[in-house]
Design an enzyme around this catalytic site. Structure first.
Site, PDB file in Angstrom:
ATOM      1  N   SER A 116       0.835  -1.196   0.000  1.00 58.25           N
ATOM      2  CA  SER A 116       0.000   0.000   0.000  1.00 58.25           C
ATOM      3  C   SER A 116       0.875   1.255   0.000  1.00 58.25           C
ATOM      4  O   SER A 116       1.624   1.477  -0.945  1.00 58.25           O
ATOM      5  CB  SER A 116      -0.971  -0.053   1.187  1.00 58.25           C
ATOM      6  OG  SER A 116      -1.984   0.911   1.066  1.00 58.25           O
ATOM      7  N   ASP A 141     -10.055  -5.628  -3.435  1.00 59.67           N
ATOM      8  CA  ASP A 141      -9.487  -4.583  -2.589  1.00 59.67           C
ATOM      9  C   ASP A 141     -10.395  -3.357  -2.641  1.00 59.67           C
ATOM     10  O   ASP A 141     -10.658  -2.811  -3.711  1.00 59.67           O
ATOM     11  CB  ASP A 141      -8.092  -4.243  -3.133  1.00 59.67           C
ATOM     12  CG  ASP A 141      -7.298  -3.301  -2.254  1.00 59.67           C
ATOM     13  OD1 ASP A 141      -7.903  -2.416  -1.605  1.00 59.67           O
ATOM     14  OD2 ASP A 141      -6.066  -3.417  -2.247  1.00 59.67           O
ATOM     15  N   HIS A 146      -7.285  -6.079   0.622  1.00 67.50           N
ATOM     16  CA  HIS A 146      -6.133  -5.237   0.953  1.00 67.50           C
ATOM     17  C   HIS A 146      -5.407  -5.703   2.214  1.00 67.50           C
ATOM     18  O   HIS A 146      -4.446  -5.072   2.645  1.00 67.50           O
ATOM     19  CB  HIS A 146      -6.626  -3.791   1.159  1.00 67.50           C
ATOM     20  CG  HIS A 146      -5.564  -2.737   1.054  1.00 67.50           C
ATOM     21  ND1 HIS A 146      -4.996  -2.365  -0.140  1.00 67.50           N
ATOM     22  CD2 HIS A 146      -4.968  -1.963   2.005  1.00 67.50           C
ATOM     23  CE1 HIS A 146      -4.118  -1.398   0.058  1.00 67.50           C
ATOM     24  NE2 HIS A 146      -4.071  -1.137   1.353  1.00 67.50           N
TER      25      HIS A 146
END
Length: 283
Positions: A152, A228, A261
Site C-alpha cells: 500500500s 481490494d 487489501h
C-alpha cells in the site's frame, strides 16, 4: 545486546534464525526510530543479502513481522528481512492536526518533507535509502546486496525508492501499491501536507511518472487484489501498467481474483515475492 548505535528491544528464535527489534537515534528524522530484523540461520556464519519491507498506513515495524509469515522462506533462502517503521514518532513529532490515519504518525509516505512543521522529522526517504541501510550493514551480518518491497503506502515507497535508486537494489516488488499518488486522494493529501502545493515536486515520488520515463528499471513484481476496497480509486494500478508499457520496463502486474487489501492477501503470496527477489539476491 547493545552495539554502538543499536539497542535491542526484543529477540526471539524463529525458523532457526532470529527475529529482533531495535531502536536507535536517527540523525535524519531527529528522533528515536524503531525497526525489526529477521536474520536467517545463514547469518551465523557470514553476511546475508537483505529484503527491505515498507509497511502501509497506520502500521509499525511489527505488522509485517507478526502477520505476513515471511520468516520461513527467508530462513530457507538465506535472506534477511529489514522492516522499518512507517514514520518518525515521539515527543515533539507533529501529527495530522485532525488525528486522521492517512497523514502524520504512521503515515510518513516515504518522502522528504519540505513544509513546516514536518520538515524537521519527516525525512523518511533519506532514512530508508541511506541512514538505515548504512546502520544495518555496519552493525549486523547483512550485506549491501538489497531488494525492496512493501504494501500500500509502503508499496508506493518501494516502487519510488527502487526506481530512483536502481544502483542500490537488485529488484522491487509491491502488494497493493499506491501507484499514481499525484492523482490519488491519499497521495494528494500527503504530498500537499509534506511537500506543499508545487506539484512539480510531487512527481519525484510518483511511481507511474517515474516508471514511464525510466531507462533503467529493475525487475518489478506487483500483486493487486481485485476485491481490494481501495482498488482502483486510491491505488490506480492501471497507471503503473500503462507506464510500464510506455517505458518497456520489466514489470509483472498480477491481478489476484477475490483478494482484498489485508495481510491475508500478503501472507498468501509473500513466498512467491521472496522467491522472486531470491533470483537476484542469492548467487
Amino acid at each position: 545486546m547493545t552495539t554502538s548505535a543499536l539497542t535491542r528491544v526484543s529477540e526471539q528464535l524463529c525458523f532457526g534464525g532470529k527475529q529482533i527489534r531495535f531502536t536507535h537515534q536517527s540523525a535524519v528524522t531527529n528522533c528515536e526510530m524503531q525497526f525489526s530484523v529477521f536474520l536467517p540461520p545463514h547469518a551465523q556464519t557470514g553476511k546475508v543479502p537483505a529484503l527491505y519491507w515498507l509497511s502501509g498506513l497506520t502500521c509499525t515495524d511489527e505488522n509485517f513481522s507478526g502477520k505476513a509469515g515471511a520468516q520461513r522462506v527467508a530462513a530457507e533462502l538465506g535472506i534477511a528481512l529489514i522492516i522499518p517503521d512507517t514514520s518518525p514518532r515521539g515527543e515533539g513529532v507533529p501529527d495530522d492536526p485532525d488525528g486522521a490515519y492517512d497523514f502524520g504518525l504512521g503515515a510518513g509516505f516515504y518522502v522528504n518533507a519540505t513544509r513546516e512543521p514536518f520538515v524537521k522529522h519527516y525525512q523518511m526517504y533519506d532514512y530508508i535509502v541511506s541512514e538505515l541501510p548504512a546502520l544495518v550493514e555496519a552493525e549486523l551480518p547483512v550485506s549491501a546486496v538489497r531488494a525492496i518491497s512493501g504494501h500500500s503506502m509502503g508499496g508506493h515507497g518501494a516502487l519510488v525508492i527502487g526506481l530512483r535508486n536502481p544502483e542500490r537494489y537488485r529488484s522491487i516488488s509491491a502488494f497493493s501499491p499506491i501507484c499514481n499518488p499525484v492523482n490519488s486522494p491519499w497521495g494528494i493529501k500527503a504530498f500537499s501536507g509534506y511537500l506543499g502545493d508545487d506539484k512539480s515536486q510531487w512527481v519525484h515520488y510518483d511511481a507511474s511518472v517515474l516508471l514511464a520515463k525510466t531507462q533503467k528499471a529493475l525487475p518489478i513484481l506487483v500483486d493487486q487484489g481485485t476485491a481490494d476496497n481501495f482498488y482502483p480509486q486510491q491505488l490506480q494500478t492501471d497507471s503503473l501498467s500503462a507506464a510500464a508499457r510506455q517505458s518497456g520496463a520489466d514489470v509483472q502486474v498480477r491481478l489476484q481474483q477475490g483478494y482484498d487489501h489485508s495481510y491475508y492477501f500478503i501472507a498468501s503470496f509473500i513466498e512467491q515475492h521472496i522467491q522472486f527477489h531470491a533470483k537476484f539476491l542469492v548467487g
